[in-house]
Design an enzyme around this catalytic site. Sequence first.
Site, mmCIF file in Angstrom:
data_model
loop_
_atom_site.group_PDB
_atom_site.id
_atom_site.type_symbol
_atom_site.label_atom_id
_atom_site.label_comp_id
_atom_site.label_asym_id
_atom_site.label_seq_id
_atom_site.Cartn_x
_atom_site.Cartn_y
_atom_site.Cartn_z
ATOM 1 N N GLU A 44 41.709 50.526 39.580
ATOM 2 C CA GLU A 44 41.482 49.107 39.460
ATOM 3 C C GLU A 44 40.375 48.701 38.694
ATOM 4 O O GLU A 44 39.372 49.393 38.643
ATOM 5 C CB GLU A 44 41.394 48.408 40.897
ATOM 6 C CG GLU A 44 41.246 46.997 40.810
ATOM 7 C CD GLU A 44 40.816 46.190 42.051
ATOM 8 O OE1 GLU A 44 40.360 46.827 43.012
ATOM 9 O OE2 GLU A 44 40.871 44.928 41.851
ATOM 10 N N GLU A 69 33.787 48.720 38.102
ATOM 11 C CA GLU A 69 33.079 47.491 38.177
ATOM 12 C C GLU A 69 31.961 47.418 37.162
ATOM 13 O O GLU A 69 31.350 48.398 37.499
ATOM 14 C CB GLU A 69 32.940 46.912 39.557
ATOM 15 C CG GLU A 69 32.067 45.542 39.708
ATOM 16 C CD GLU A 69 32.616 44.423 38.924
ATOM 17 O OE1 GLU A 69 33.958 44.204 39.210
ATOM 18 O OE2 GLU A 69 32.063 44.080 37.864
ATOM 19 N N ASP A 118 39.070 38.593 33.807
ATOM 20 C CA ASP A 118 38.301 37.525 33.184
ATOM 21 C C ASP A 118 39.200 37.023 31.961
ATOM 22 O O ASP A 118 39.722 37.693 31.203
ATOM 23 C CB ASP A 118 36.835 37.890 32.378
ATOM 24 C CG ASP A 118 36.015 38.424 33.477
ATOM 25 O OD1 ASP A 118 35.950 37.922 34.430
ATOM 26 O OD2 ASP A 118 35.236 39.674 33.274
ATOM 27 N N LYS A 122 38.660 31.565 24.894
ATOM 28 C CA LYS A 122 38.426 31.521 23.345
ATOM 29 C C LYS A 122 39.266 32.367 22.721
ATOM 30 O O LYS A 122 39.319 33.452 22.821
ATOM 31 C CB LYS A 122 37.166 31.394 22.699
ATOM 32 C CG LYS A 122 36.253 30.159 23.246
ATOM 33 C CD LYS A 122 34.736 30.203 22.778
ATOM 34 C CE LYS A 122 34.025 29.198 23.441
ATOM 35 N NZ LYS A 122 32.650 29.285 23.696
ATOM 36 N N ASP A 154 45.336 33.653 38.575
ATOM 37 C CA ASP A 154 45.521 32.226 38.875
ATOM 38 C C ASP A 154 45.730 31.559 37.521
ATOM 39 O O ASP A 154 46.087 30.523 37.531
ATOM 40 C CB ASP A 154 44.302 31.949 39.453
ATOM 41 C CG ASP A 154 43.006 31.899 38.598
ATOM 42 O OD1 ASP A 154 42.620 33.104 38.443
ATOM 43 O OD2 ASP A 154 42.469 31.075 38.385
ATOM 44 N N THR A 192 42.713 39.701 47.166
ATOM 45 C CA THR A 192 41.494 39.977 46.261
ATOM 46 C C THR A 192 40.567 38.792 46.779
ATOM 47 O O THR A 192 41.053 37.681 47.352
ATOM 48 C CB THR A 192 41.359 40.074 44.897
ATOM 49 O OG1 THR A 192 41.623 38.764 44.291
ATOM 50 C CG2 THR A 192 42.630 41.073 44.327
ATOM 51 N N GLU A 193 39.240 38.933 46.383
ATOM 52 C CA GLU A 193 38.331 37.791 46.838
ATOM 53 C C GLU A 193 38.822 36.624 46.099
ATOM 54 O O GLU A 193 38.935 35.392 46.511
ATOM 55 C CB GLU A 193 36.909 38.322 46.638
ATOM 56 C CG GLU A 193 36.167 38.848 47.448
ATOM 57 C CD GLU A 193 36.225 40.625 47.222
ATOM 58 O OE1 GLU A 193 37.173 41.023 46.610
ATOM 59 O OE2 GLU A 193 36.012 41.375 48.069
ATOM 60 N N TYR A 194 39.011 36.795 44.818
ATOM 61 C CA TYR A 194 39.353 35.608 43.818
ATOM 62 C C TYR A 194 40.670 35.119 44.215
ATOM 63 O O TYR A 194 40.848 33.709 44.385
ATOM 64 C CB TYR A 194 39.518 36.068 42.349
ATOM 65 C CG TYR A 194 38.191 35.618 41.513
ATOM 66 C CD1 TYR A 194 37.053 36.693 42.050
ATOM 67 C CD2 TYR A 194 38.193 34.951 40.705
ATOM 68 C CE1 TYR A 194 35.892 36.409 41.297
ATOM 69 C CE2 TYR A 194 36.912 34.662 39.875
ATOM 70 C CZ TYR A 194 35.857 35.345 40.269
ATOM 71 O OH TYR A 194 34.728 35.280 39.545
ATOM 72 N N GLU A 195 41.627 35.588 44.749
ATOM 73 C CA GLU A 195 42.862 35.274 45.133
ATOM 74 C C GLU A 195 42.946 34.279 46.271
ATOM 75 O O GLU A 195 43.458 33.440 46.253
ATOM 76 C CB GLU A 195 43.979 36.604 45.531
ATOM 77 C CG GLU A 195 45.107 36.322 45.708
ATOM 78 C CD GLU A 195 46.043 37.543 45.752
ATOM 79 O OE1 GLU A 195 45.690 38.674 45.519
ATOM 80 O OE2 GLU A 195 47.277 37.403 46.010
HETATM 81 C C1 SAM Z 1 37.157 37.430 37.689
HETATM 82 S S1 SAM Z 1 36.111 38.751 38.598
HETATM 83 C C2 SAM Z 1 37.661 39.321 39.624
HETATM 84 C C3 SAM Z 1 37.039 40.308 40.687
HETATM 85 C C4 SAM Z 1 38.346 40.882 41.676
HETATM 86 N N1 SAM Z 1 39.194 41.687 40.872
HETATM 87 C C5 SAM Z 1 38.912 39.602 42.369
HETATM 88 O O1 SAM Z 1 39.985 39.549 42.189
HETATM 89 O O2 SAM Z 1 38.392 39.101 43.364
HETATM 90 C C6 SAM Z 1 36.279 40.167 37.136
HETATM 91 C C7 SAM Z 1 35.617 41.178 37.490
HETATM 92 O O3 SAM Z 1 36.123 42.190 36.347
HETATM 93 C C8 SAM Z 1 34.787 42.764 35.885
HETATM 94 N N2 SAM Z 1 35.096 43.481 34.682
HETATM 95 C C9 SAM Z 1 35.458 42.700 33.832
HETATM 96 N N3 SAM Z 1 35.821 43.441 32.738
HETATM 97 C C10 SAM Z 1 35.613 44.995 33.083
HETATM 98 C C11 SAM Z 1 35.567 46.050 32.509
HETATM 99 N N4 SAM Z 1 36.187 46.447 31.188
HETATM 100 N N5 SAM Z 1 35.353 47.333 33.289
HETATM 101 C C12 SAM Z 1 34.772 46.892 34.406
HETATM 102 N N6 SAM Z 1 34.644 45.785 35.063
HETATM 103 C C13 SAM Z 1 35.141 44.695 34.373
HETATM 104 C C14 SAM Z 1 33.617 41.917 36.025
HETATM 105 O O4 SAM Z 1 32.225 42.124 36.106
HETATM 106 C C15 SAM Z 1 33.923 40.832 37.300
HETATM 107 O O5 SAM Z 1 33.333 41.409 38.445
#
Ligand code: SAM
Length: 211
Positions: A44, A69, A118, A122, A154, A192-195
């Site tokens: 993941e 992460e 993320d 842009k 989302d 997931t937490e965001y979900e």
């Molecule tokens: C919007 S959060 C979503 C977290 C989780 N997957 C959820 O759905 O609750 C995106 C996470 O991905 C991490 N992240 C983004 N790009 C990454 C990368 N290339 N390698 C590791 N982590 C990354 C960010 O630090 C952030 O904590």
Amino acid sequence: MRQRKIKNVDEKLAKFEYMIVSEPSRHKGKWHEIFDGEGELFLEIGCGKGRFIRGMSKKFPSDRFLAVEGQSSVLLRALERSENEELSNVKFIASYISDITDTFEEGELGGIYLNFSDPWPKERHAKRRLTHRSKLKQYVKLISPKGFVQFKTDNDSLFQFTLDEIEALGLEIIQMTGDLHNSPLADDNIMTEYEEKFSSKGKNINYVKFR
Ligand SMILES: C[S@@+](CC[C@H](N)C(=O)[O-])C[C@H]1O[C@@H](n2cnc3c(N)ncnc32)[C@H](O)[C@@H]1O
């Protein structure tokens, strides 16, 4: 993922060293050596506080899970929660992964999960999206012939962008829905937490699984 900065985070992370894989590229092609058992290896990218990977590891105890992460304070929360549940088939990589072909051999992964990545809205940042075609090309090389990449979001624009990238590369869509929680796939879904956050506000969750 928003998370207040935690004081002395590196010191706190050190306590969880046994769950963190340092120098992950050293394990390229031999990840099986760091886990007990014979199960497939799943990755993941961007695990946040780890709810999904903990759920997966409990649901599939004979498989192995690696969660990446890059944000230390967020990773710390994932580690604390995993420790409480004593999960032996999960390890973490504490960095922002960029070129995953440095870390995995072709065909080494049973699957790759991208959850609420993320969006980088842009246009000039499009290459940073984890579903940009340059990254999708790498993912599909690293999964086994029966492997898959699974993406949930989302964000409707990021979802459309991802579908366009999948199509441009001629990849095979295995399953897809724009409303995961009201689809037959909901029964097997691990949130997931965001979900949880977005769906509790009534937002539809997009889902695609491809190879
Ligand atoms: C919007 S959060 C979503 C977290 C989780 N997957 C959820 O759905 O609750 C995106 C996470 O991905 C991490 N992240 C983004 N790009 C990454 C990368 N290339 N390698 C590791 N982590 C990354 C960010 O630090 C952030 O904590």
